[in-house]
Design a protein around this motif. Structure first.
Motif, PDB file in Angstrom:
ATOM      1  N   LEU B  67      53.041  48.879  56.142  1.00  9.48           N
ATOM      2  CA  LEU B  67      53.226  48.949  57.575  1.00  9.48           C
ATOM      3  C   LEU B  67      54.119  50.110  57.962  1.00  9.48           C
ATOM      4  N   LYS B 316      50.244  41.171  60.439  1.00  6.45           N
ATOM      5  CA  LYS B 316      51.203  42.269  60.285  1.00  6.45           C
ATOM      6  C   LYS B 316      52.166  42.326  61.458  1.00  6.45           C
ATOM      7  N   THR B 354      56.950  48.624  53.635  1.00  5.30           N
ATOM      8  CA  THR B 354      56.907  49.300  54.926  1.00  5.30           C
ATOM      9  C   THR B 354      57.329  50.745  54.759  1.00  5.30           C
ATOM     10  N   TYR B 358      60.059  52.648  60.840  1.00  2.00           N
ATOM     11  CA  TYR B 358      59.814  51.207  60.974  1.00  2.00           C
ATOM     12  C   TYR B 358      60.553  50.458  59.883  1.00  2.00           C
ATOM     13  N   LYS B 359      60.450  50.993  58.670  1.00  2.67           N
ATOM     14  CA  LYS B 359      61.147  50.366  57.549  1.00  2.67           C
ATOM     15  C   LYS B 359      62.649  50.372  57.790  1.00  2.67           C
TER      16      LYS B 359
END
Lengths: 319, 368
Positions: B67, B316, B354, B358-359
């Motif tokens: 993701l 997700k 991820t 975002y991570k």
């Protein structure tokens, strides 16, 4: 405007507590003194008096009142001592104890309060009984009555009147008509409970209006009369009336309670008067009462009740 | 998207399975370089370095596996091949599944696949969603998620989650926020829009204003555990489904959470297995019981599902939803539950699955 009269210069809670103690002392109780103080204090003041009394004399004022007074007078003063939210919680709890007879009280509490007021009642219920009102209603009622009561009590209606959808009102008036027509059959009930139990009051009033236009008779008249053992039609009728015009509904309850022929229903009389004396709608209720009856509410009470109970009710109504 | 990626990695033209979801898989893409050469037979065989570059670029542009988007890789990718449009064209031709020469043949271009665009949009948006949701008032978040279930066909599980894992006053707040945003009450919309068997359960859960105290009655727990067991037993032969059973809905929608946990415990003692196992046929009901019994365990399962290979778009998105909404409440309990269930630290699992900002955002939210 709340109808109770509070003196312009209010004695301090300490003075009131002392005066109450004096009224309790000696032989018997000076009921007039109790009435002259408590009937003329608002909820905050009564709470302060109770706290002051307990602090100074190490006993609960409410319990002392319960032991000193009796009968309908005692019940009225007992309920009066609570603040509005707690009072309705107490009344609702009493109703759940014999729910098959007393469910109209629950319908009243659920339908005549604003959403915020109903939440306050539920919070008070949590504090007083360590259970939720919904739990008790759901556990004690059965069948269709349970579904209806639970829906009415759990809902948090949208309070605004800016989003009334007339298309929706028309379509739901049809649904209500269908459901009422097939009253005994299952299935129609669910839709009826959905509409009456979730829609905002403004939306419901629009729906009832469309029903009346379409079918030339109000919803309440269309609901089946007669003794349905489940109580569901009567509960529905009560709910519809409470949403459509609460003042008219309460005036009717008072009328039935003070009817000469049938004997006085003190419980309902106490409930309505004590409940509404410090709410804004007592004036409207008195006006609606006078319109239907040939006398004022005070006159009806003076005629149908007696003694300290009568004096207390009349004092609440400001006469 | 699955099939598009396998095509880049192998010569198989048979894309037998329709793309389950536009989520490419990192593992597939990291197929040895050799496999990719057959695609490029028509052009001059790129030197090893070129193929490497292709791979890096492909990885960066596809937002692959997991993701989020690797912004750093993308930025360095963008800096390459300045003034070398032919190389970019080569890249497009080699990046099958995302660019299609045949679809754009009429115009003489390698046309961008629509699905790829949607996929990239979703991946880029993850960081934005996390940030915006984090900033929003929790009640508004919950109201918006509830609205999505009703008006954008998001899974009803989200509604169950919001209704069952929030404290009584927070659920009430969410209902107020819903009224402020949409001028209808939440239960009104749920009752009107949910027309399947789950309707009465969902309306009940959403309308609950449970007692929050610890007071529990063992007798009541036993009585209601037996009632639930009776309902489960009679379900196969009954006229209505288990999720419509009045007793079941009544118990789950009105009792306080401590009381319910006692009931579930008694059920387990009486029948040797947890109630959830007997609810396999009714997903909404099972989710409700899980949420009411142990939110951290439920949430760690949702998180783990977001990392799995066949996670769809909703699964997700659940990762952001869970982490942002629980950051201030029971994040530590969720970390413990996750470690217990999956044998790995939550932060490690997030870091592995991820990418990019975002991570970093999620790791910051999870905390140390």
């Amino acid at each position: 405007m709340a109808i109770i009269t509070v003196p312009r210069v209010v004695p301090s809670p300490a003075e009131d507590a002392a005066a109450l103690l004096k009224a309790f002392q000696g032989w018997g109780t000076d009921e007039q003194a109790v009435i002259s103080i408590l009937a003329h204090r608002d909820a905050t003041q009564r709470k302060q008096i109770a706290l002051e009394y307990e602090h100074k004399y190490s006993e609960s004022l409410i319990q002392r009142l319960q032991s000193e007074l009796s009968g309908d007078f005692e019940r009225a003063v007992y309920h009066w001592m609570f603040d509005p939210a707690e009072r309705q919680a107490v009344m609702a709890n009493a109703a759940t104890e014999c729910i098959q007879e007393e469910y109209p009280v629950i319908v009243e509490v659920a339908c005549t309060n604003s959403s915020a007021e109903l939440v306050a009642v539920k919070k008070a219920y949590h504090a007083l009984y360590r259970r939720s009102l919904e739990e008790d209603v759901a556990a004690r009622a059965t069948g269709n009555l349970r579904s209806l009561l639970l829906a009415l009590v759990s809902t948090y209606r949208y309070d605004g009147d800016d989003n009334v959808d007339m298309e929706l009102a028309r379509s739901e008036a049809k649904i209500v008509h269908e459901a009422v027509r097939r009253a005994a059959a299952a299935g129609g009930h669910e839709e009826l409970i959905r509409v009456v139990g979730t829609r905002s009051k403004a939306q419901l009033r629009a729906t009832f209006g469309c029903f009346k236009d379409e079918h030339r008779g109000s919803v309440t008249k269309a609901l089946p009369r007669g003794d349905d053992p489940t109580g569901c039609p009567r509960a529905l009728r009560t709910a519809v009336r409470c949403v459509a015009d609460p003042s008219k509904y309460f005036a009717k309850v008072l009328r039935n309670a003070t009817r000469e022929s049938a004997g006085t229903d003190e419980d309902s009389l106490t409930r309505v008067v004590v409940m509404h004396a410090e709410k804004d709608d007592m004036g409207a209720i008195c006006a609606a009462f006078q319109k239907r009856a040939s006398c004022t509410l005070e006159q009806a009470i003076a005629q149908e009740t007696s003694g300290d109970y009568r004096s207390f009710l009349l004092a609440l109504l400001g006469s | 998207m699955q099939q598009f990626l396998t095509q880049t990695g192998s010569n198989s033209s048979a894309a037998t399975s329709p793309p389950a979801s536009p989520q490419p898989r990192l593992r597939q893409q990291q197929a040895p370089r050799k496999e990719r050469d057959p695609q490029n037979k028509e052009k001059e065989a790129p030197p090893a370095a070129m193929a490497d570059e292709h791979q890096d670029l492909t990885r960066a542009f596809a937002g692959l596996g997991g993701l989020g988007v690797d912004e750093t890789a993308l930025v360095s990718a963008l800096g390459r091949w300045r003034r070398q449009p032919e190389k970019r064209a080569q890249f497009r031709r080699g990046f099958l599944g995302f660019f299609s020469a045949s679809a754009g043949a009429v115009a003489g271009i390698e046309r961008c696949e629509d699905e790829y665009l949607l996929h990239l949009k979703a991946e880029f948006a993850r960081f934005k969603d996390a940030a915006v949701l984090w900033a929003m008032h929790p009640w508004e978040r919950d109201a918006r998620w509830a609205h999505h279930v009703l008006h954008k066909a998001h899974p009803p599980q989200v509604l169950v989650e919001v209704a069952c894992t929030r404290a009584a006053d927070d659920l009430l707040g969410a209902r107020r926020a819903y009224q402020a945003l949409y001028h209808r009450s939440l239960e009104e919309d749920v009752a009107y829009r949910v027309r399947d068997a789950n309707a009465s359960l969902l309306v009940g859960l959403v309308s609950a204003y449970r007692y929050e105290g610890a007071c529990v009655s063992e007798d009541l727990a036993t009585e209601e555990a037996k009632a639930l067991a009776a309902a489960v037993r009679s379900a196969p032969a009954a006229a209505t489904k288990l999720v419509q059973n009045e007793q079941v809905v009544r118990v789950l929608a009105t009792r306080s959470k401590p009381q319910l946990r006692a009931t579930f415990r008694v059920y387990m003692e009486l029948h040797g297995k947890p109630l959830e196992e007997d609810l396999a046929a009714e997903p909404c009901l099972r989710e409700a019981v899980k949420c009411l019994d142990s939110p951290p365990k439920y949430f760690s399962e949702v998180i783990s599902r977001a990392f799995s290979d066949d996670a769809d778009r909703q699964a997700k998105a659940a990762l952001t939803r869970v982490l942002v909404s629980r950051a201030d409440t029971d994040m530590e309990d969720i970390k413990d539950a996750y470690a217990r269930q999956y044998g790995a630290k939550l932060a490690d699992a997030v870091a592995k699955n991820t990418h990019g900002h975002y991570k970093d955002a999620l790791l910051a939210i999870i905390g140390k």
